[in-house]
Design a protein around this motif. Structure first.
Motif, PDB file in Angstrom:
ATOM      1  N   GLY A 174     -39.221  16.285 -27.950  1.00 28.65           N
ATOM      2  CA  GLY A 174     -38.419  17.078 -29.077  1.00 28.65           C
ATOM      3  C   GLY A 174     -37.373  15.905 -29.531  1.00 28.65           C
ATOM      4  N   THR A 176     -37.648  12.844 -32.173  1.00 22.92           N
ATOM      5  CA  THR A 176     -38.619  12.641 -33.554  1.00 22.92           C
ATOM      6  C   THR A 176     -37.490  11.598 -34.250  1.00 22.92           C
ATOM      7  OG1 THR A 176     -37.856  14.334 -34.573  1.00 22.92           O
ATOM      8  CG2 THR A 176     -39.680  14.775 -33.115  1.00 22.92           C
ATOM      9  N   ASP A 180     -32.273  11.412 -32.769  1.00 25.38           N
ATOM     10  CA  ASP A 180     -32.343  11.963 -31.058  1.00 25.38           C
ATOM     11  C   ASP A 180     -32.365  11.514 -29.871  1.00 25.38           C
ATOM     12  OD1 ASP A 180     -32.635  14.581 -32.705  1.00 25.38           O
ATOM     13  OD2 ASP A 180     -34.722  14.089 -33.275  1.00 25.38           O
TER      14      ASP A 180
END
Length: 396
Positions: A174, A176, A180
């Motif tokens: 998750g 990306t 993040d």
């Protein structure tokens, strides 16, 4: 921490007409400039490129006592603590570096200044991509909301040290975007990946975590000599000469950096698009660490029995690993060959440095005329900074 990179974006003009650089050609359709463009194919000029890099590094060394040459066109400069918190002073320093290199060397550079190496690289890329910065980006001088917005838009692959394979693993978790990774838990990142990725994540938060590396020009972990052939090699005899040339070049580089090698890997390969697909390789453990061209050539030739005559090989090379400082390692007399005491490697390197790389060859590497598979350089631009016979002639 500041970085520089030579590829500063510019819009040049020819006869008053804008001439797009590589970056702008991605935005503006090439057909808009079809009447104004004149393309010329030129050969790779490694000598000139290397000399201009050396001169640029010498100029950069004037701005700091702590210069880390990272690659042929990149360097890290440690900023004086006296101005580290002064955004205006940092911007002035960046512009001074940019202008001085352009004036003295004649090449465009861009400068990125930030608290950590990873952020300095990101800042450098920002200075290169966004014209508003004019080649100089001071990361602490930008608005926090703008920085966060930028990091949310950029994919994680834009970070220094994140390759495509690692990107796929991050995306699976998750992660990306750069934002993040900066927001991720460093402990979890280390568990899922390794300490290197954790340090990158910390550096994105402004926490220095990556230590300075020693000068890479003289202390290498591996050495590779490899080229694609201008004409395919289809015989063992042709490959024997290519491997001989590469072994001699590898020997010269070891001598230059005062190193010796313990392991040699020789490899060859066809084109990935060829119907004949062959990628033989061999790993040879040398009897003792050495830079001797005779020993390296003998080891490289162990690849020859794995080759098949008639196969169209497009590439070959030699990789040396387990490198050690030559002055530390001194083999015992029973492990030294008589020809090593003659200093053949040092002699060849000295002659080639003074008279040119193609003047002297050892064994198959000395055959003349030059083989057809060698890189073609008929369109080579002048190397005036390193070759006397190519100096520009001015007529009054």
């Amino acid at each position: 921490m500041a970085t520089w990179n030579r590829d500063t974006p510019r819009i040049r003009t020819r006869g008053g007409v804008p001439f797009p650089t590589r970056r702008f050609s991605r935005i503006l359709h090439l057909s808009q400039y079809r009447a104004e463009l004149q393309l010329t194919a030129l050969s790779s000029n490694y000598e000139l490129y290397g000399d201009m890099s050396r001169r640029t590094m010498e100029v950069l060394a004037r701005f700091t006592p702590d210069l880390e040459v990272y690659s042929i066109d990149e360097a890290f400069l440690r900023v004086s603590p006296r101005i580290a918190g002064d955004v205006q002073a940092l911007a002035d320093l960046g512009r001074d570096i940019r202008d001085t290199v352009r004036r003295l060397i004649g090449v465009p550079v861009c400068v990125g200044i930030a608290e950590t190496r990873v952020l300095a690289k990101l800042s450098n890329r920002t200075a290169k991509k966004l014209p508003v910065f004019d080649g100089v980006c001071v990361w602490p001088g930008t608005r926090p909301d703008w920085r966060l917005s930028l990091m949310k838009r950029l994919p994680v692959s834009e970070i220094w040290g994140i390759a495509s394979r690692l990107e796929r693993r991050l995306v699976a978790m998750g992660i990306t975007t750069i934002a993040d990774l900066a927001a991720a838990d460093p402990v979890q990142i280390r568990k899922a990946f390794n300490v290197v990725v954790m340090r990158i994540a910390l550096e994105l938060r402004g926490i220095p975590s990556i230590a300075a590396e020693e000068d890479r020009t003289g202390k290498k972990e591996q050495l590779i000599v490899s080229r694609s052939f201008s004409e395919k090699i289809t015989t063992r005899a042709g490959m024997r000469q290519a491997l001989s040339v590469y072994a001699q070049q590898a020997s010269a580089r070891l001598v230059k950096h005062q190193q010796v090698a313990k392991l040699l890997t020789a490899f060859a390969g066809t084109s990935h698009y060829s119907e004949q697909r062959s990628f033989p390789s061999v790993l040879v453990k040398l009897p003792a660490p050495t830079a001797d061209p005779v020993e390296l050539t003998r080891a490289a030739h162990t690849l020859l029995p794995l080759l098949e005559d008639g196969t169209r090989y497009a590439r070959a090379g030699i990789m040396l690993t387990d490198l050690r400082p030559a002055h530390v390692y001194e083999p015992l007399a029973p492990f030294r060959h008589p020809h090593e005491d003659l200093g053949i490697a040092e002699l060849i390197e000295k002659v080639q440095r003074r008279e040119g790389r193609d003047l002297l060859g050892l064994g198959y590497a000395g055959l003349r005329p030059g083989p057809a598979w060698q890189m073609k350089r008929e369109m080579l631009t002048p190397r005036a900074t390193t070759h006397w016979d190519e100096l520009v002639t001015a007529l009054a």
